[in-house]
Design an enzyme around this catalytic site. Structure first.
Site, mmCIF file in Angstrom:
data_model
loop_
_atom_site.group_PDB
_atom_site.id
_atom_site.type_symbol
_atom_site.label_atom_id
_atom_site.label_comp_id
_atom_site.label_asym_id
_atom_site.label_seq_id
_atom_site.Cartn_x
_atom_site.Cartn_y
_atom_site.Cartn_z
ATOM 1 N N ASP A 105 3.700 3.082 6.390
ATOM 2 C CA ASP A 105 4.750 2.386 5.658
ATOM 3 C C ASP A 105 4.250 0.987 5.283
ATOM 4 O OD1 ASP A 105 4.778 0.910 7.963
ATOM 5 O OD2 ASP A 105 6.802 1.445 8.563
ATOM 6 N N ASP B 148 5.419 -3.092 5.452
ATOM 7 C CA ASP B 148 6.377 -4.000 6.096
ATOM 8 C C ASP B 148 6.359 -5.381 5.468
ATOM 9 O OD1 ASP B 148 6.870 -1.965 8.069
ATOM 10 O OD2 ASP B 148 4.988 -2.553 9.020
ATOM 11 N N ASP C 40 9.742 -1.230 4.968
ATOM 12 C CA ASP C 40 10.630 -1.951 5.883
ATOM 13 C C ASP C 40 10.733 -3.410 5.466
ATOM 14 O OD1 ASP C 40 10.840 0.385 7.273
ATOM 15 O OD2 ASP C 40 9.529 -0.223 8.917
#
Length: 347
Positions: free
Chosen positions: A226, A228, A318
């Site tokens: 992912d 961030d 995120d």
DNA sequence: AGGCCTACG
DNA sequence: CGTA
DNA sequence: GCCT
């Protein structure tokens, strides 16, 4: 990621002097393994993948068998091995390291001797393990749900989707919908492209907002699962509502595929004591974004056959939005003293 | 012998 | 229950 | 399973 629980520091956790010179690994390999997982050396590359893969499979298997203790132990062992700056070539090199006990060392010895672990190979063959591993690879599906499906006699993802009596929740629907994209690693170029999109969106709302890449890509990793970011406003309190605005804008742009928003739970009057290091209380969101291939450096206008691929991929993102005083603290903590703020703030 | 994150949605 |  |  999750690195497992803190482990109390002991003098034996530091390398012992080895004046005899019989060790067969660089002396730095075992030195300075911190008491806390979050303080351990976070290397860009894992030099002990042959061990950590096996430890993580053992942890997974334990989890499926509801053996919480062993699961945690194997995860911590994997975490410690991942933090080492070089490959372990003999057991002597891991003397004194925390979380590596009798059983773990026996498995490692087996791998050093035969190049593989027979126990793990047995686990890998197990039908139940295979099914549960497959099911839990879907975002939003954990061991309980996987077990439920397995007991119904289901074995493949296709069977899950075909079964009419299964009701997926929002998270699981996203998990299946973007399964192949989310399973695929995110490249550095893709992370940068996501950064540009977030940056543009954020600065359209608030030109003086501060955005910084964190997580694995911040540490220079080539790939991640992912992307961030830390987001805040230079003036205290102005970050309130910013994250929700950003989410609205992403929605308007039609690139928000999934959104899980968590409001701030930071309340001075409610907290018994000031915990600066508690990052969990800040506003944050877990997103799935649509990233156009054309936005990614190195893939610009290379699409010769438009029918061959969609021209976009889904990426897990995120965003965390602390007040600016905590933000600075957090950034310094993650960045270390060698990198200046100008290098970490996306402008 | 007993613990093994936690807070949120 | 599942996520980070 | 590892640690206390």
């Amino acid at each position: 990621m999750r690195e497992g629980r803190p482990v109390r520091v002991e003098t034996r956790h530091s390398i012992q002097n080895t004046p005899t010179g019989t060790d067969c690994s660089p002396p730095t390999a075992v030195a300075n393994v911190s008491q806390y997982a979050c303080q351990r050396r976070t290397t860009t590359e894992n030099h002990n993948k042959i061990f950590t893969d096996v430890m993580e499979e053992l942890a997974e298997s334990s989890e499926f068998n509801e053996s919480k203790g062993p699961c945690l132990a194997f995860r911590q062992a994997a975490s410690v091995l991942k933090s080492l700056p070089s490959a372990v070539h003999c057991l002597k090199a891991i003397q004194g390291l925390p979380c590596l006990g009798e059983h773990t060392k026996a498995v490692m010895e087996e791998i050093l001797t035969f190049g593989r672990s027979f126990k793990v190979e047995e686990i890998r063959c197990d039908e139940r393990y295979q099914a549960l591993k497959l099911f839990t690879s879907v975002f939003g599906v954990g061991p309980k749900t996987a077990e439920k499906w397995y007991r119904r006699g289901l074995r493949s993802l296709q069977e899950i989707l075909t079964e009419p009596n299964i009701q997926l929740n929002r998270m699981q629907r996203a998990g299946f919908l973007y399964y192949s994209d989310i399973s695929k690693a995110v490249s550095k170029a893709e992370a940068k492209a996501v950064g540009c999109i977030i940056e543009e969106t954020v600065h359209w709302i608030a030109p003086d907002a501060i955005l910084a890449l964190t997580g694995g890509f911040r540490r220079g990793k080539e790939y991640g699962h992912d992307v961030d970011f830390l987001l805040t406003m230079p003036e205290m309190g102005k970050e309130e509502g910013l994250l929700l605005h950003v989410i609205d804008r992403l929605k308007d742009q039609g690139i928000l595929l999934y959104c899980d928003y968590q409001g701030s739970t930071f309340d001075v009057s409610k907290l018994p004591s000031c915990r600066f290091e508690d990052m969990d209380c800040f506003q944050k969101c877990f997103l799935i974004l649509r990233l156009e291939q054309g936005q990614v450096e190195g893939e610009r206008g290379l699409q010769r056959d438009p029918g061959d691929s969609r021209g976009w991929r889904a990426v897990r993102v995120d965003l965390v939005a602390p007040p600016v005083d905590r933000y600075a603290f957090a950034l310094l903590g993650w960045t270390g003293s060698r990198v200046g703020l100008d290098q970490i703030i996306v402008k």
